[in-house]
Enzyme design. Structure first.
Site, PDB file in Angstrom:
ATOM      1  N   ALA A 202       2.130   5.705   4.433  1.00  0.00           N
ATOM      2  CA  ALA A 202       1.125   6.249   5.352  1.00  0.00           C
ATOM      3  C   ALA A 202      -0.243   5.599   5.203  1.00  0.00           C
ATOM      4  O   ALA A 202      -1.234   6.106   5.710  1.00  0.00           O
ATOM      5  CB  ALA A 202       0.988   7.771   5.205  1.00  0.00           C
ATOM      6  N   SER A 203      -0.292   4.452   4.551  1.00  0.00           N
ATOM      7  CA  SER A 203      -1.565   3.724   4.452  1.00  0.00           C
ATOM      8  C   SER A 203      -1.864   2.961   5.736  1.00  0.00           C
ATOM      9  O   SER A 203      -3.006   2.573   5.981  1.00  0.00           O
ATOM     10  CB  SER A 203      -1.539   2.747   3.273  1.00  0.00           C
ATOM     11  OG  SER A 203      -0.537   1.759   3.449  1.00  0.00           O
ATOM     12  N   GLY A 204      -0.835   2.737   6.546  1.00  0.00           N
ATOM     13  CA  GLY A 204      -1.018   2.011   7.801  1.00  0.00           C
ATOM     14  C   GLY A 204      -0.446   0.607   7.790  1.00  0.00           C
ATOM     15  O   GLY A 204      -0.694  -0.173   8.714  1.00  0.00           O
ATOM     16  N   LYS A 205       0.333   0.269   6.774  1.00  0.00           N
ATOM     17  CA  LYS A 205       0.903  -1.072   6.655  1.00  0.00           C
ATOM     18  C   LYS A 205       1.705  -1.477   7.888  1.00  0.00           C
ATOM     19  O   LYS A 205       1.480  -2.540   8.474  1.00  0.00           O
ATOM     20  CB  LYS A 205       1.827  -1.170   5.432  1.00  0.00           C
ATOM     21  CG  LYS A 205       1.192  -0.918   4.103  1.00  0.00           C
ATOM     22  CD  LYS A 205       2.199  -1.039   2.973  1.00  0.00           C
ATOM     23  CE  LYS A 205       3.393  -0.138   3.122  1.00  0.00           C
ATOM     24  NZ  LYS A 205       3.061   1.307   3.149  1.00  0.00           N
ATOM     25  N   SER A 206       2.654  -0.631   8.246  1.00  0.00           N
ATOM     26  CA  SER A 206       3.543  -0.968   9.366  1.00  0.00           C
ATOM     27  C   SER A 206       2.791  -1.042  10.683  1.00  0.00           C
ATOM     28  O   SER A 206       3.056  -1.916  11.521  1.00  0.00           O
ATOM     29  CB  SER A 206       4.679   0.054   9.463  1.00  0.00           C
ATOM     30  OG  SER A 206       5.528  -0.026   8.332  1.00  0.00           O
TER      31      SER A 206
ATOM     32  N   GLY B  75       0.837  -1.194   0.000  1.00  0.00           N
ATOM     33  CA  GLY B  75       0.000   0.000   0.000  1.00  0.00           C
ATOM     34  C   GLY B  75       0.872   1.243   0.000  1.00  0.00           C
ATOM     35  O   GLY B  75       2.092   1.172   0.139  1.00  0.00           O
ATOM     36  N   LEU B  76       0.234   2.379  -0.168  1.00  0.00           N
ATOM     37  CA  LEU B  76       0.953   3.646  -0.183  1.00  0.00           C
ATOM     38  C   LEU B  76       1.675   3.909   1.136  1.00  0.00           C
ATOM     39  O   LEU B  76       1.320   3.349   2.180  1.00  0.00           O
ATOM     40  CB  LEU B  76      -0.023   4.795  -0.446  1.00  0.00           C
ATOM     41  CG  LEU B  76      -0.679   4.866  -1.822  1.00  0.00           C
ATOM     42  CD1 LEU B  76      -1.828   5.859  -1.788  1.00  0.00           C
ATOM     43  CD2 LEU B  76       0.344   5.248  -2.888  1.00  0.00           C
TER      44      LEU B  76
ATOM     45  N   SER C 277       6.090  -1.812  -2.031  1.00  0.00           N
ATOM     46  CA  SER C 277       6.149  -2.717  -3.189  1.00  0.00           C
ATOM     47  C   SER C 277       5.195  -2.243  -4.293  1.00  0.00           C
ATOM     48  O   SER C 277       4.179  -2.881  -4.549  1.00  0.00           O
ATOM     49  CB  SER C 277       5.869  -4.165  -2.782  1.00  0.00           C
ATOM     50  OG  SER C 277       4.770  -4.302  -1.905  1.00  0.00           O
TER      51      SER C 277
END
Length: 212
Positions: A35-39, A32-33, A106
């Protein structure tokens, strides 16, 4: 490519390893972008699984660039190599029967397809998780100030601004992370894994974990 090398197989099969560790390995590929919240989701998911007694390990895009991938930049070729390396590392973790949780932008479909193919060829489950937010939301969050720098031209080749993000078209899990609690995102991922019988029986009561 290196020559004069031979693969040295061990005596422990993946099935035998799974029998003794009590779980099968897999890779959860969060994309995801920025700041999408992935981490944030990956951190909470890793902790939730570990509290259930399930071996999981998180591989974070920024963290990897402090060590293994510190020699790579952000041009397209470097991004390709970044994902190639982490796909190989995730596969090794999954082969050991751990649940590898990767959180990398990615951005390119081809790179994610290559990561999936690598796992498919090894008969290791690969679950793509699209953490989806509009670019406007990601830019509004901007916790690291990266979008602002990209808009000012300070950061070149920034995904979503000056470099493309190719959104998944067939991710196994699609998390609309525009405005939901972290716990809900984790719950969505876990429920998918449970529906596919990819998780072992928890060693602790999930209710106890949620209350802890």
């Amino acid at each position: 490519m290196a020559t004069n090398i031979t693969f040295h197989a061990g005596n422990v099969s993946r099935e035998e390893r799974a029998q003794y560790t009590g779980q099968q390995g897999l890779t959860l590929w969060l994309t995801g972008l920025s700041a999408s919240g992935k981490s944030t989701i990956a951190v909470a998911l890793e902790q939730h699984l570990l509290h259930l007694g399930i071996n999981a390990y998180r591989l974070d895009g920024d963290n990897i660039r402090f060590g293994l991938n510190k020699d790579l930049g952000f041009d397209d070729k470097a991004r390709n190599e970044n994902i190639r390396r982490i796909a190989e590392v995730a596969k090794l973790f999954a082969d050991s029967t751990a649940i590898a949780i990767t959180s990398f932008i990615s951005p390119f479909l081809a790179d994610r397809a290559s990561a999936r193919k690598l796992h498919d060829e090894a008969n290791i489950p690969f679950i793509e998780v699209y953490i989806d937010v509009p670019i406007s939301v990601a830019e509004q969050r901007d916790p690291k100030g990266l979008y602002k720098k990209a808009r000012e031209g300070v950061i070149k080749e920034f995904t979503g601004i000056s470099s493309p993000y190719e959104a998944p078209t067939d991710a196994e899990i699609h998390v609309d992370n525009t405005d939901i609690p972290i716990e809900q995102a984790v719950k969505q991922i876990v429920e998918y894994l449970e529906s596919k019988n990819l998780l072992p029986k928890p060693k602790r009561d999930p209710k106890d974990v949620l209350q802890a």
